[in-house]
Design a protein around this motif. Sequence first.
Motif, PDB file in Angstrom:
ATOM      1  N   GLU A 294       0.845  -1.192   0.000  1.00 33.44           N
ATOM      2  CA  GLU A 294       0.000   0.000   0.000  1.00 33.44           C
ATOM      3  C   GLU A 294       0.880   1.243   0.000  1.00 33.44           C
ATOM      4  N   GLU A 295       0.603   2.143  -0.921  1.00 34.66           N
ATOM      5  CA  GLU A 295       1.441   3.333  -1.072  1.00 34.66           C
ATOM      6  C   GLU A 295       1.238   4.310   0.076  1.00 34.66           C
ATOM      7  N   ASN A 296       2.337   4.889   0.546  1.00 38.13           N
ATOM      8  CA  ASN A 296       2.302   5.915   1.589  1.00 38.13           C
ATOM      9  C   ASN A 296       2.172   7.280   0.919  1.00 38.13           C
ATOM     10  N   PRO A 297       1.078   8.009   1.161  1.00 36.16           N
ATOM     11  CA  PRO A 297       0.880   9.311   0.497  1.00 36.16           C
ATOM     12  C   PRO A 297       2.027  10.289   0.737  1.00 36.16           C
ATOM     13  N   ARG A 298       2.615  10.251   1.938  1.00 39.32           N
ATOM     14  CA  ARG A 298       3.727  11.161   2.238  1.00 39.32           C
ATOM     15  C   ARG A 298       4.933  10.853   1.357  1.00 39.32           C
TER      16      ARG A 298
ATOM     17  N   LEU B  79      12.664  30.136 -12.541  1.00 37.35           N
ATOM     18  CA  LEU B  79      13.446  30.218 -11.308  1.00 37.35           C
ATOM     19  C   LEU B  79      12.534  30.320 -10.087  1.00 37.35           C
ATOM     20  N   LEU B  80      11.493  31.136 -10.197  1.00 46.16           N
ATOM     21  CA  LEU B  80      10.558  31.280  -9.084  1.00 46.16           C
ATOM     22  C   LEU B  80       9.841  29.964  -8.792  1.00 46.16           C
ATOM     23  N   GLU B  81       9.460  29.235  -9.853  1.00 44.69           N
ATOM     24  CA  GLU B  81       8.816  27.946  -9.662  1.00 44.69           C
ATOM     25  C   GLU B  81       9.769  26.958  -8.990  1.00 44.69           C
ATOM     26  N   ARG B  82      11.055  27.013  -9.414  1.00 43.19           N
ATOM     27  CA  ARG B  82      12.065  26.115  -8.816  1.00 43.19           C
ATOM     28  C   ARG B  82      12.269  26.439  -7.345  1.00 43.19           C
ATOM     29  N   LEU B  83      12.325  27.713  -6.984  1.00 40.79           N
ATOM     30  CA  LEU B  83      12.513  28.097  -5.593  1.00 40.79           C
ATOM     31  C   LEU B  83      11.327  27.642  -4.740  1.00 40.79           C
ATOM     32  N   ALA B  84      10.114  27.798  -5.285  1.00 42.93           N
ATOM     33  CA  ALA B  84       8.917  27.382  -4.551  1.00 42.93           C
ATOM     34  C   ALA B  84       8.902  25.867  -4.349  1.00 42.93           C
ATOM     35  N   ALA B  85       9.241  25.117  -5.403  1.00 42.02           N
ATOM     36  CA  ALA B  85       9.258  23.654  -5.296  1.00 42.02           C
ATOM     37  C   ALA B  85      10.345  23.208  -4.317  1.00 42.02           C
ATOM     38  N   GLY B  86      11.494  23.876  -4.341  1.00 39.83           N
ATOM     39  CA  GLY B  86      12.563  23.531  -3.411  1.00 39.83           C
ATOM     40  C   GLY B  86      12.169  23.788  -1.972  1.00 39.83           C
TER      41      GLY B  86
ATOM     42  N   LEU C   9      10.225  21.510   3.270  1.00 39.05           N
ATOM     43  CA  LEU C   9       9.179  21.329   4.276  1.00 39.05           C
ATOM     44  C   LEU C   9       8.831  19.854   4.446  1.00 39.05           C
ATOM     45  N   LEU C  10       8.700  19.147   3.332  1.00 38.43           N
ATOM     46  CA  LEU C  10       8.353  17.728   3.394  1.00 38.43           C
ATOM     47  C   LEU C  10       9.469  16.922   4.059  1.00 38.43           C
ATOM     48  N   LEU C  11      10.716  17.251   3.740  1.00 35.89           N
ATOM     49  CA  LEU C  11      11.843  16.510   4.297  1.00 35.89           C
ATOM     50  C   LEU C  11      12.011  16.774   5.787  1.00 35.89           C
ATOM     51  N   SER C  12      11.599  17.949   6.240  1.00 36.61           N
ATOM     52  CA  SER C  12      11.778  18.304   7.649  1.00 36.61           C
ATOM     53  C   SER C  12      10.567  17.945   8.506  1.00 36.61           C
ATOM     54  N   THR C  13       9.469  17.545   7.868  1.00 40.11           N
ATOM     55  CA  THR C  13       8.265  17.187   8.624  1.00 40.11           C
ATOM     56  C   THR C  13       8.398  15.781   9.177  1.00 40.11           C
ATOM     57  N   PRO C  14       8.102  15.572  10.472  1.00 38.53           N
ATOM     58  CA  PRO C  14       8.190  14.227  11.052  1.00 38.53           C
ATOM     59  C   PRO C  14       7.294  13.255  10.298  1.00 38.53           C
ATOM     60  N   CYS C  15       7.648  11.974  10.360  1.00 40.93           N
ATOM     61  CA  CYS C  15       6.849  10.954   9.688  1.00 40.93           C
ATOM     62  C   CYS C  15       5.452  10.872  10.285  1.00 40.93           C
ATOM     63  N   LEU C  16       5.333  11.181  11.577  1.00 40.57           N
ATOM     64  CA  LEU C  16       4.002  11.257  12.155  1.00 40.57           C
ATOM     65  C   LEU C  16       3.293  12.469  11.603  1.00 40.57           C
ATOM     66  N   SER C  17       2.004  12.423  11.576  1.00 38.61           N
ATOM     67  CA  SER C  17       1.242  13.584  11.145  1.00 38.61           C
ATOM     68  C   SER C  17       1.410  14.699  12.157  1.00 38.61           C
ATOM     69  N   ALA C  18       1.131  15.923  11.719  1.00 42.61           N
ATOM     70  CA  ALA C  18       1.255  17.060  12.615  1.00 42.61           C
ATOM     71  C   ALA C  18       0.354  16.899  13.831  1.00 42.61           C
ATOM     72  N   ALA C  19      -0.836  16.318  13.624  1.00 42.36           N
ATOM     73  CA  ALA C  19      -1.763  16.106  14.731  1.00 42.36           C
ATOM     74  C   ALA C  19      -1.190  15.106  15.734  1.00 42.36           C
ATOM     75  N   GLU C  20      -0.559  14.040  15.220  1.00 40.73           N
ATOM     76  CA  GLU C  20       0.012  13.033  16.107  1.00 40.73           C
ATOM     77  C   GLU C  20       1.200  13.584  16.891  1.00 40.73           C
ATOM     78  N   VAL C  21       2.011  14.409  16.211  1.00 44.07           N
ATOM     79  CA  VAL C  21       3.152  15.023  16.898  1.00 44.07           C
ATOM     80  C   VAL C  21       2.675  15.936  18.016  1.00 44.07           C
ATOM     81  N   ALA C  22       1.659  16.761  17.723  1.00 46.22           N
ATOM     82  CA  ALA C  22       1.131  17.677  18.726  1.00 46.22           C
ATOM     83  C   ALA C  22       0.547  16.903  19.910  1.00 46.22           C
ATOM     84  N   ALA C  23      -0.178  15.810  19.605  1.00 51.66           N
ATOM     85  CA  ALA C  23      -0.772  15.010  20.674  1.00 51.66           C
ATOM     86  C   ALA C  23       0.311  14.367  21.537  1.00 51.66           C
ATOM     87  N   ALA C  24       1.390  13.879  20.902  1.00 50.33           N
ATOM     88  CA  ALA C  24       2.481  13.261  21.649  1.00 50.33           C
ATOM     89  C   ALA C  24       3.185  14.289  22.527  1.00 50.33           C
TER      90      ALA C  24
END
Length: 212
Positions: free
Chosen positions: A22-26, A69-76, A81-96
């Motif tokens: 099953e694919e992980n959306p993240r 260039l602007l599109e590249r900066l936005a995508a980067g 953000l995705l790489l720095s976000t914990p594997c848990l969801s934001a809600a799970e992190v806050a609850a923990a």
Amino acid sequence: MTTFPNFLDTFTSTLLGTKPFEENPRHRALLNVFTEVQDLEQRLLTAMTASPQPGTGAAEQLEACTDLLLERLAAGHELSLLLSTPCLSAAEVAAADDLWRPCGLQKDEDCCQEPAEPVAPTAGLLDACSDVFAELGDPHAVASADLVDALRRLPGVAGNHWRYSDLTQARLAELLAPYGMRTRDITLPDGRRRKSYQREALLAAMGVCTSC
């Protein structure tokens, strides 16, 4: 770039007698944004090194390179953000955090008191965004700046301990990234071209079938 899973992956599962994973959306979001970054860098390199096309001048070429260039900066930024976000969801992190944070380590005199406002789970942010879309007549997209302005009027906590009143476009992007939502450059009905969130992406994040 090859998409996954493709016919070879299906063949492997059949050959091994295993069920497809099953694919992980993240993980899919990370792959898609990383691919977009690579594609934009290649397009930018091509645009910067290409000879001007007949009928176009240096100004047009510079404008095209600037847009890429602007599109590249936005995508980067989104990939960061995705790489720095914990594997848990934001809600799970806050609850923990709320569960394991010792009260004695907080310097706030009110740390042992009940919060003045109920702390809503981050998933409630999706409902809040849906309400904003509904108030605007359910357009196909809403500019990130407009969505933030509307959400900032709400009470309570949006997620990551940020109140709705403290939201910024960057913070909203960080909160929505785990749900696979990201902005796109979209021309809105009023003629503005803005970084916007699409209603279809919001519905998909909320688990609403958009193909029925």
